[in-house]
Scaffold this active site. Structure first.
Site: not given
Length: 273
Positions: A1-3, A32
């Site tokens: 995911m990650c932002g 995220r």
């Protein structure tokens, strides 16, 4: 995911509040990536020469380190502490300094080196990270931020983004690479050094190698499209600004916007809004 977030200031008013604005964007990406948070800030050093960001594994007496640095590298060096990190400025020979850290200060890690880049990162939520480092008070020209949901490697500060493998160069990544182990071995033969098994560090190392070989940043990014297998959104920071690259399928989100005052990108529009 990650932002992923990025902000480029086009006016002095935005520069003066870059840390606060980019920090608010980063907090919006907490869900995220709740495992860790990190930020690269580009701002000129207060002294001639290079500056290097140091990260400590445990509580560190930064005043004592400052004395050691001045004794070894001269009285013009300055050490500014920011939580678990410190920025050493006024360094004439960054390669010699990094070698000294490895041998004489093994509890410290160099997260960034250049004339303007500073990199901070830590395990935990974005808001706590920003408060601990004091980043909301930073001014700067531009910066990138990242919140991580670990899927490819361990939840540690070392595995957190941003990754820097070259002078004033950093990368943050949302996605996954499938050929990073093979590519890591190739890049090591070309002199690129790695500290983790994170696939994103390999992407940063690939760009460093291509730039060393004479590519422009645009050419290096185009080469990445052919050499890196997987799905990704990269935000790549340089001394002059940042670039965004998505894989040909582009399944990982990236939103960009520009006004007369700033250019911004984020994994979700709400971080820009």
């Amino acid at each position: 995911m990650c932002g992923v977030v990025g902000l480029f200031a086009k006016t002095p008013a935005i520069e003066d509040h870059l840390g606060a604005l980019l920090g608010d964007m980063l907090v919006k990406m907490t869900d995220r990536g709740p495992d860790s948070a990190g930020m690269a800030i580009y701002r000129p050093g207060d002294r001639p020469g290079h500056k290097l960001t140091l990260r400590a594994d445990r509580p560190t007496d930064w005043d004592l380190l400052a004395d050691r640095v001045r004794q070894r590298f001269g009285p013009d060096c300055e050490v500014a502490a920011h939580g678990t990190h410190a920025v050493v400025s006024g360094v004439a020979e960054p390669g010699t300094f990094q070698a000294w850290v490895r041998t004489d200060a093994p509890d410290l890690h160099v997260t960034a080196s250049g004339t303007s880049i500073e990199i901070y990162k830590a395990v935990g939520l974005a808001g706590a990270f920003l408060d601990a480092m004091g980043i909301r008070h930073f001014a700067g020209r531009h910066g990138l931020g990242h919140t991580r949901m670990a899927t490819e490697s361990a939840v540690t500060t070392a595995h957190s983004h941003p990754f820097s493998t070259g002078e004033d160069l950093c990368l943050v990544h949302n996605g996954s690479l499938s050929n990073h182990n093979r590519l890591r071995a190739v890049l090591r033969r070309h002199g690129v050094q790695f500290e983790t098994d994170n696939d994103s560090e390999v992407a940063a190392g690939f760009l460093t190698w291509r730039l060393r070989e004479g590519d422009t940043l645009e050419q290096a990014l185009e080469a990445a499209l052919g050499q890196l297998d997987g799905f990704f959104t990269f935000a790549v920071g340089t001394r002059d600004g940042f670039a965004v690259l998505r894989d040909p399928i582009a399944c990982k989100p990236a939103v960009m916007a520009e006004t007369d005052d700033w250019v911004a990108m984020a994994s979700e529009f709400r971080a820009i809004a």
